[in-house]
Design a protein around this motif. Sequence first.
Motif, PDB file in Angstrom:
ATOM      1  N   THR A  30      -1.770   8.098   4.675  1.00  0.00           N
ATOM      2  CA  THR A  30      -0.565   8.095   5.549  1.00  0.00           C
ATOM      3  C   THR A  30       0.174   7.023   4.774  1.00  0.00           C
ATOM      4  OG1 THR A  30      -1.609   8.723   7.614  1.00  0.00           O
ATOM      5  CG2 THR A  30       0.326   7.580   7.769  1.00  0.00           C
ATOM      6  N   PRO A  31       1.650   7.155   4.643  1.00  0.00           N
ATOM      7  CA  PRO A  31       2.296   6.200   4.045  1.00  0.00           C
ATOM      8  C   PRO A  31       2.768   5.274   5.203  1.00  0.00           C
ATOM      9  CG  PRO A  31       3.807   8.020   4.475  1.00  0.00           C
ATOM     10  CD  PRO A  31       2.483   8.517   4.825  1.00  0.00           C
ATOM     11  N   VAL A  32       3.052   4.060   4.956  1.00  0.00           N
ATOM     12  CA  VAL A  32       3.320   3.070   5.714  1.00  0.00           C
ATOM     13  C   VAL A  32       4.239   1.751   4.881  1.00  0.00           C
ATOM     14  CG1 VAL A  32       1.192   1.539   5.495  1.00  0.00           C
ATOM     15  CG2 VAL A  32       2.432   1.068   7.466  1.00  0.00           C
ATOM     16  N   GLY A  33       5.157   1.243   5.725  1.00  0.00           N
ATOM     17  CA  GLY A  33       5.975   0.147   5.052  1.00  0.00           C
ATOM     18  C   GLY A  33       5.630  -1.068   5.658  1.00  0.00           C
ATOM     19  N   VAL A  34       5.447  -1.880   4.833  1.00  0.00           N
ATOM     20  CA  VAL A  34       4.972  -3.242   5.043  1.00  0.00           C
ATOM     21  C   VAL A  34       5.816  -4.139   4.724  1.00  0.00           C
ATOM     22  CG1 VAL A  34       3.096  -5.064   5.071  1.00  0.00           C
ATOM     23  CG2 VAL A  34       2.390  -2.733   4.594  1.00  0.00           C
ATOM     24  N   LEU A  35       6.716  -4.860   5.961  1.00  0.00           N
ATOM     25  CA  LEU A  35       7.507  -5.921   5.759  1.00  0.00           C
ATOM     26  C   LEU A  35       6.981  -7.214   5.783  1.00  0.00           C
ATOM     27  CD1 LEU A  35      10.462  -4.370   8.232  1.00  0.00           C
ATOM     28  CD2 LEU A  35       9.721  -3.937   5.708  1.00  0.00           C
ATOM     29  N   LYS A  36       7.192  -8.162   4.838  1.00  0.00           N
ATOM     30  CA  LYS A  36       6.530  -9.136   4.691  1.00  0.00           C
ATOM     31  C   LYS A  36       7.533 -10.563   4.509  1.00  0.00           C
ATOM     32  CE  LYS A  36       2.992 -10.247   2.291  1.00  0.00           C
ATOM     33  NZ  LYS A  36       1.801 -10.534   1.222  1.00  0.00           N
ATOM     34  N   LEU A  71       7.115  -3.481   1.353  1.00  0.00           N
ATOM     35  CA  LEU A  71       5.881  -2.800   0.208  1.00  0.00           C
ATOM     36  C   LEU A  71       5.649  -1.513   0.747  1.00  0.00           C
ATOM     37  CD1 LEU A  71       3.439  -5.950   0.349  1.00  0.00           C
ATOM     38  CD2 LEU A  71       5.314  -5.456  -1.361  1.00  0.00           C
ATOM     39  N   ASN A  72       5.870  -0.674  -0.145  1.00  0.00           N
ATOM     40  CA  ASN A  72       5.442   0.835   0.147  1.00  0.00           C
ATOM     41  C   ASN A  72       3.979   1.023  -0.235  1.00  0.00           C
ATOM     42  OD1 ASN A  72       8.150   1.522   0.660  1.00  0.00           O
ATOM     43  ND2 ASN A  72       8.517   1.523  -1.439  1.00  0.00           N
ATOM     44  N   CYS A  73       3.311   1.159   1.018  1.00  0.00           N
ATOM     45  CA  CYS A  73       1.871   1.228   1.037  1.00  0.00           C
ATOM     46  C   CYS A  73       1.436   2.726   1.528  1.00  0.00           C
ATOM     47  CB  CYS A  73       1.249   0.106   1.741  1.00  0.00           C
ATOM     48  SG  CYS A  73       1.550  -1.690   0.992  1.00  0.00           S
ATOM     49  N   THR A  74      -0.099   2.900   1.235  1.00  0.00           N
ATOM     50  CA  THR A  74      -0.546   3.877   1.918  1.00  0.00           C
ATOM     51  C   THR A  74      -1.938   3.413   2.667  1.00  0.00           C
ATOM     52  OG1 THR A  74      -1.906   4.331  -0.394  1.00  0.00           O
ATOM     53  CG2 THR A  74       0.420   5.799   0.221  1.00  0.00           C
ATOM     54  N   VAL A  75      -2.182   4.036   3.804  1.00  0.00           N
ATOM     55  CA  VAL A  75      -3.497   3.635   4.589  1.00  0.00           C
ATOM     56  C   VAL A  75      -4.618   4.129   3.818  1.00  0.00           C
ATOM     57  CG1 VAL A  75      -4.606   4.146   6.506  1.00  0.00           C
ATOM     58  CG2 VAL A  75      -2.032   3.850   6.704  1.00  0.00           C
ATOM     59  N   MET A  76      -5.525   3.270   3.836  1.00  0.00           N
ATOM     60  CA  MET A  76      -6.943   3.487   3.206  1.00  0.00           C
ATOM     61  C   MET A  76      -7.944   3.671   4.331  1.00  0.00           C
ATOM     62  SD  MET A  76      -6.965   0.935  -0.086  1.00  0.00           S
ATOM     63  CE  MET A  76      -8.363   1.658  -0.652  1.00  0.00           C
ATOM     64  N   TYR A  77      -8.128   2.578   5.030  1.00  0.00           N
ATOM     65  CA  TYR A  77      -9.190   2.650   6.205  1.00  0.00           C
ATOM     66  C   TYR A  77      -9.235   1.367   7.252  1.00  0.00           C
ATOM     67  CZ  TYR A  77     -11.333  -0.557   3.293  1.00  0.00           C
ATOM     68  OH  TYR A  77     -11.784  -1.717   2.068  1.00  0.00           O
ATOM     69  N   VAL A  78      -9.854   1.536   8.226  1.00  0.00           N
ATOM     70  CA  VAL A  78      -9.731   0.217   9.115  1.00  0.00           C
ATOM     71  C   VAL A  78     -11.078  -0.162   8.760  1.00  0.00           C
ATOM     72  CG1 VAL A  78      -9.647  -0.527  11.387  1.00  0.00           C
ATOM     73  CG2 VAL A  78      -8.263   1.295  11.004  1.00  0.00           C
ATOM     74  N   ASP A  79     -11.351  -1.709   8.551  1.00  0.00           N
ATOM     75  CA  ASP A  79     -12.414  -2.252   8.109  1.00  0.00           C
ATOM     76  C   ASP A  79     -13.436  -2.398   9.294  1.00  0.00           C
ATOM     77  OD1 ASP A  79     -11.460  -4.148   9.786  1.00  0.00           O
ATOM     78  OD2 ASP A  79     -11.489  -5.881   8.480  1.00  0.00           O
ATOM     79  N   ALA A  80     -14.402  -2.365   8.964  1.00  0.00           N
ATOM     80  CA  ALA A  80     -15.807  -2.170   9.722  1.00  0.00           C
ATOM     81  C   ALA A  80     -15.704  -3.250  10.987  1.00  0.00           C
ATOM     82  CB  ALA A  80     -17.080  -2.952   8.931  1.00  0.00           C
ATOM     83  N   ASP A  81     -15.197  -4.335  10.971  1.00  0.00           N
ATOM     84  CA  ASP A  81     -15.110  -5.103  12.233  1.00  0.00           C
ATOM     85  C   ASP A  81     -14.006  -4.955  13.076  1.00  0.00           C
ATOM     86  OD1 ASP A  81     -12.962  -6.381  10.811  1.00  0.00           O
ATOM     87  OD2 ASP A  81     -13.800  -8.196  10.524  1.00  0.00           O
ATOM     88  N   GLY A  82     -13.100  -3.760  12.838  1.00  0.00           N
ATOM     89  CA  GLY A  82     -11.884  -3.338  13.382  1.00  0.00           C
ATOM     90  C   GLY A  82     -10.829  -4.419  13.501  1.00  0.00           C
ATOM     91  N   LYS A  83     -10.898  -5.460  12.595  1.00  0.00           N
ATOM     92  CA  LYS A  83      -9.673  -6.458  12.731  1.00  0.00           C
ATOM     93  C   LYS A  83      -8.656  -6.245  11.590  1.00  0.00           C
ATOM     94  CE  LYS A  83     -12.912  -9.969  14.780  1.00  0.00           C
ATOM     95  NZ  LYS A  83     -13.131 -11.303  14.586  1.00  0.00           N
ATOM     96  N   HIS A  84      -8.738  -5.206  10.894  1.00  0.00           N
ATOM     97  CA  HIS A  84      -7.777  -5.225   9.852  1.00  0.00           C
ATOM     98  C   HIS A  84      -7.561  -3.798   9.419  1.00  0.00           C
ATOM     99  CE1 HIS A  84      -8.949  -9.525   9.190  1.00  0.00           C
ATOM    100  NE2 HIS A  84      -7.635  -9.828   8.844  1.00  0.00           N
ATOM    101  N   LEU A  85      -6.327  -3.401   9.079  1.00  0.00           N
ATOM    102  CA  LEU A  85      -5.832  -2.184   8.518  1.00  0.00           C
ATOM    103  C   LEU A  85      -5.918  -2.467   7.240  1.00  0.00           C
ATOM    104  CD1 LEU A  85      -5.155   1.065   8.850  1.00  0.00           C
ATOM    105  CD2 LEU A  85      -2.606   0.093   8.998  1.00  0.00           C
ATOM    106  N   VAL A  86      -6.469  -1.658   6.320  1.00  0.00           N
ATOM    107  CA  VAL A  86      -6.618  -2.002   4.884  1.00  0.00           C
ATOM    108  C   VAL A  86      -5.577  -0.765   4.322  1.00  0.00           C
ATOM    109  CG1 VAL A  86      -7.948  -2.071   2.719  1.00  0.00           C
ATOM    110  CG2 VAL A  86      -8.946  -2.886   4.849  1.00  0.00           C
ATOM    111  N   VAL A  87      -4.806  -1.072   3.390  1.00  0.00           N
ATOM    112  CA  VAL A  87      -3.735  -0.377   2.946  1.00  0.00           C
ATOM    113  C   VAL A  87      -3.854  -0.513   1.327  1.00  0.00           C
ATOM    114  CG1 VAL A  87      -2.368  -0.067   4.863  1.00  0.00           C
ATOM    115  CG2 VAL A  87      -1.777  -1.747   3.205  1.00  0.00           C
ATOM    116  N   ALA A  88      -3.104   0.256   0.579  1.00  0.00           N
ATOM    117  CA  ALA A  88      -3.153   0.261  -0.811  1.00  0.00           C
ATOM    118  C   ALA A  88      -1.640  -0.103  -1.170  1.00  0.00           C
ATOM    119  CB  ALA A  88      -3.790   1.165  -1.581  1.00  0.00           C
ATOM    120  N   ASP A  89      -1.335  -1.087  -1.799  1.00  0.00           N
ATOM    121  CA  ASP A  89      -0.077  -1.299  -2.237  1.00  0.00           C
ATOM    122  C   ASP A  89       0.483  -0.488  -3.557  1.00  0.00           C
ATOM    123  OD1 ASP A  89      -0.846  -2.339  -4.500  1.00  0.00           O
ATOM    124  OD2 ASP A  89      -0.353  -4.762  -4.107  1.00  0.00           O
TER     125      ASP A  89
END
Length: 204
Positions: free
Chosen positions: A175-181, A133-151
């Motif tokens: 920031t672009p990020v490739g997500v391998l699933k 998946l070619n995604c872009t970074v959005m933010y780190v969630d409030a509890d700091g346990k997940h990086l939230v990206v947009a696909d």
Amino acid sequence: RGVVEGRKNSTLRSFLMWGCRALPRRLGVTSACASSATTAPTSAPGALSRALPQMPYAVRFPFDKIVANTMRPGDIFKLDDKYYEIRSYEHRNKGRGTASAKFQVIELMTQKQIPDMSFVVDKKLDRPVIEKLNCTVMYVDADGKHLVVADENYDEVHIPIQLCAGAEKYCEAGTPVGVLKCEDDFVKLQFPSQVLSAVRKGGK
């Protein structure tokens, strides 16, 4: 001679009619389908194939079985519910004993380095069928346990922060990020080179 030819033709017709009725039954076709197959005119192409049952969908397997000694650096495999990436490979022969494949690997979720993971050469490993998946970074969630990206459809995807290995600290929104699933599993993240360089410098 005419009588003999007539008997031959009659026998041939009987054999063909038996085959048309028996073949669908052997393939599990209902009697209605079999009837339609036998009564369909021979000039209709594919009449019998239309009467046979069709697979509702193609079977898709999430993993390929790969022999250990054919795996090479950069390949990923799954073992005991964990994903590993091969960093180096060495073929070992122990005299008259069984040959083995020695890998130096990294466990992708924890980034733990394992210097020696060995298998007999004909051991079959599970190599995941990867979807990127070619995604872009959005933010780190409030509890700091997940990086939230947009696909690509602008839907939010929540990725476990451990998989970032500290790279999330050097990412900005956009920031672009490739997500391998592999199916529902997050296997690996691919960050831009400048982010990886910052991670290496920050670790020193």
